[in-house]
Motif scaffolding. Structure first.
Motif, mmCIF file in Angstrom:
data_model
loop_
_atom_site.group_PDB
_atom_site.id
_atom_site.type_symbol
_atom_site.label_atom_id
_atom_site.label_comp_id
_atom_site.label_asym_id
_atom_site.label_seq_id
_atom_site.Cartn_x
_atom_site.Cartn_y
_atom_site.Cartn_z
ATOM 1 N N LEU A 3 13.890 0.339 3.901
ATOM 2 C CA LEU A 3 14.607 1.613 3.828
ATOM 3 C C LEU A 3 13.727 2.719 3.264
ATOM 4 C CD1 LEU A 3 18.170 0.506 2.634
ATOM 5 C CD2 LEU A 3 17.506 1.268 4.908
ATOM 6 N N LEU A 24 19.220 8.278 8.219
ATOM 7 C CA LEU A 24 19.026 6.944 7.641
ATOM 8 C C LEU A 24 20.378 6.278 7.341
ATOM 9 C CD1 LEU A 24 16.992 4.842 6.662
ATOM 10 C CD2 LEU A 24 17.029 5.938 4.432
ATOM 11 N N GLN A 25 21.319 7.067 6.855
ATOM 12 C CA GLN A 25 22.642 6.499 6.561
ATOM 13 C C GLN A 25 23.315 6.006 7.853
ATOM 14 O OE1 GLN A 25 25.290 8.554 3.819
ATOM 15 N NE2 GLN A 25 26.995 8.248 5.231
ATOM 16 N N THR A 28 21.653 2.903 9.087
ATOM 17 C CA THR A 28 22.024 1.742 8.267
ATOM 18 C C THR A 28 23.401 1.216 8.684
ATOM 19 O OG1 THR A 28 20.738 2.638 6.435
ATOM 20 C CG2 THR A 28 22.335 0.935 5.887
ATOM 21 N N LEU A 29 24.336 2.138 8.864
ATOM 22 C CA LEU A 29 25.688 1.730 9.276
ATOM 23 C C LEU A 29 25.660 1.057 10.653
ATOM 24 C CD1 LEU A 29 27.689 4.862 8.036
ATOM 25 C CD2 LEU A 29 27.804 2.547 7.106
ATOM 26 N N LEU A 32 24.174 -2.404 10.346
ATOM 27 C CA LEU A 32 25.124 -3.358 9.752
ATOM 28 C C LEU A 32 26.181 -3.773 10.779
ATOM 29 C CD1 LEU A 32 25.552 -1.685 6.230
ATOM 30 C CD2 LEU A 32 24.457 -3.893 6.702
ATOM 31 N N MET B 64 12.892 8.334 -1.601
ATOM 32 C CA MET B 64 14.296 8.429 -1.216
ATOM 33 C C MET B 64 15.123 8.880 -2.424
ATOM 34 S SD MET B 64 16.858 5.493 0.167
ATOM 35 C CE MET B 64 15.556 4.547 0.855
ATOM 36 N N LEU B 68 21.154 8.614 -2.402
ATOM 37 C CA LEU B 68 21.171 8.034 -1.050
ATOM 38 C C LEU B 68 20.947 6.522 -1.127
ATOM 39 C CD1 LEU B 68 21.131 8.225 2.076
ATOM 40 C CD2 LEU B 68 18.683 8.757 1.915
ATOM 41 N N LEU B 72 23.458 3.631 0.299
ATOM 42 C CA LEU B 72 23.051 2.629 1.298
ATOM 43 C C LEU B 72 23.246 1.214 0.756
ATOM 44 C CD1 LEU B 72 19.772 4.241 2.756
ATOM 45 C CD2 LEU B 72 22.111 4.427 3.601
ATOM 46 N N PHE B 75 26.823 0.273 1.023
ATOM 47 C CA PHE B 75 27.184 -0.118 2.402
ATOM 48 C C PHE B 75 26.753 -1.558 2.670
ATOM 49 C CE2 PHE B 75 26.581 4.563 3.716
ATOM 50 C CZ PHE B 75 27.934 4.831 3.546
ATOM 51 N N ALA B 79 29.108 -4.851 3.425
ATOM 52 C CA ALA B 79 28.981 -5.624 4.669
ATOM 53 C C ALA B 79 28.782 -7.101 4.383
ATOM 54 C CB ALA B 79 27.799 -5.088 5.490
#
Lengths: 170, 81
Positions: A3, A24-25, A28-29, A32, B64, B68, B72, B75, B79
């Motif tokens: 990342l 990037l978000q 990433t989603l 996933l 980064m 953020l 991430l 998330f 998951a």
């Protein structure tokens, strides 16, 4: 780690921290959501970068276009020549470090961000991810010769811009 | 069979591919044979190698934002649940 470098690539793709974060978000989603499409044992970094790159194309409504740039493909060693002309001889001084020390990270990034989109993308993947030309070609869905040409020409343009910046820096 | 070295123009033409490890073993051998005997091309190669390293180092300074990163990671953790 994936990342972190992907964020740096996203920054060069989008040239904007907010857009890079969004890209990037979203990548990433998506990754996933589609994690079942990743083949265990294959290159995770390349898989993720492919998702992010496709997304960037869609977000930027990117259309593949060939840009006519004023730079040849063969190394011009422009900065080296300028350094020699300016009296920065490699025998007595480390000219590459000397001139890059005059520029901060934002200036170097700005010089890269100034490149045409396709050149910027190929160069970002080459410099930040150390991917082979073949890997970059697969990622950007273009022939390896095109990638080679963009990286080589991109470096020639970049060297000229870096030198111009050094000249403008007090 | 031992290969002959490239001349200056042939070596410089391959400089980017050599730096990016994109040459065949035979081409690498011929580039290195030339660099070992040509001070001028060796200096150009040394310059380009350091320059690329410096550019990469500057590009790698972008970090980064922590906010953020936290988002991430959340998330990813969700998951995994």
């Amino acid at each position: 780690m994936v990342l972190d470098t992907a964020y740096r690539v996203a920054l060069r793709y989008t040239r904007n921290p907010d857009d890079a974060a969004d890209l990037l978000q979203e990548a990433t989603l998506r990754a996933l959501k589609s994690k079942d499409t990743f083949v265990p044992g294959s290159n995770f970094r390349a898989w993720f970068l492919t998702i992010m790159t496709r997304l960037w194309w869609r977000m930027a409504k990117k259309i593949h276009t060939e840009v006519d740039v004023d730079a040849g493909e063969e190394p011009e060693v422009y900065l080296y020549q300028q350094c020699r002309a300016a009296g920065l001889h490699p025998e007595t001084i480390d000219p590459a470090r000397t001139i890059l020390a005059k520029l901060d990270a934002d200036q170097v990034s700005a010089a890269i961000d100034d490149l045409p989109e396709d050149y910027r993308a190929a160069l970002a993947l080459n410099l930040l991810e150390n991917l082979s030309y073949q890997e970059i070609a697969e990622l950007l869905e273009c022939p390896i010769g095109t990638v080679r040409s963009r990286i080589h020409r991109g470096r020639n343009i970049l060297q000229r811009r870096l030198w111009a910046m050094v000249q403008e820096t007090p | 069979m031992s290969l002959t070295a490239y001349d200056c123009a042939e070596t410089i033409r391959r400089l980017n591919d050599y730096l990016d490890r994109e040459l065949s073993p035979e081409e690498v051998e011929m580039v290195e044979a030339h660099l070992a005997t040509c001070e001028h091309c060796a200096a150009e190669y040394g310059f380009e190698q350091v320059l690329l390293g410096e550019i990469k180092a500057k590009m790698a300074q972008a970090t980064m934002p922590e906010e953020l990163r936290a988002r991430l990671q959340a998330f990813i953790a969700k998951a995994r649940d």
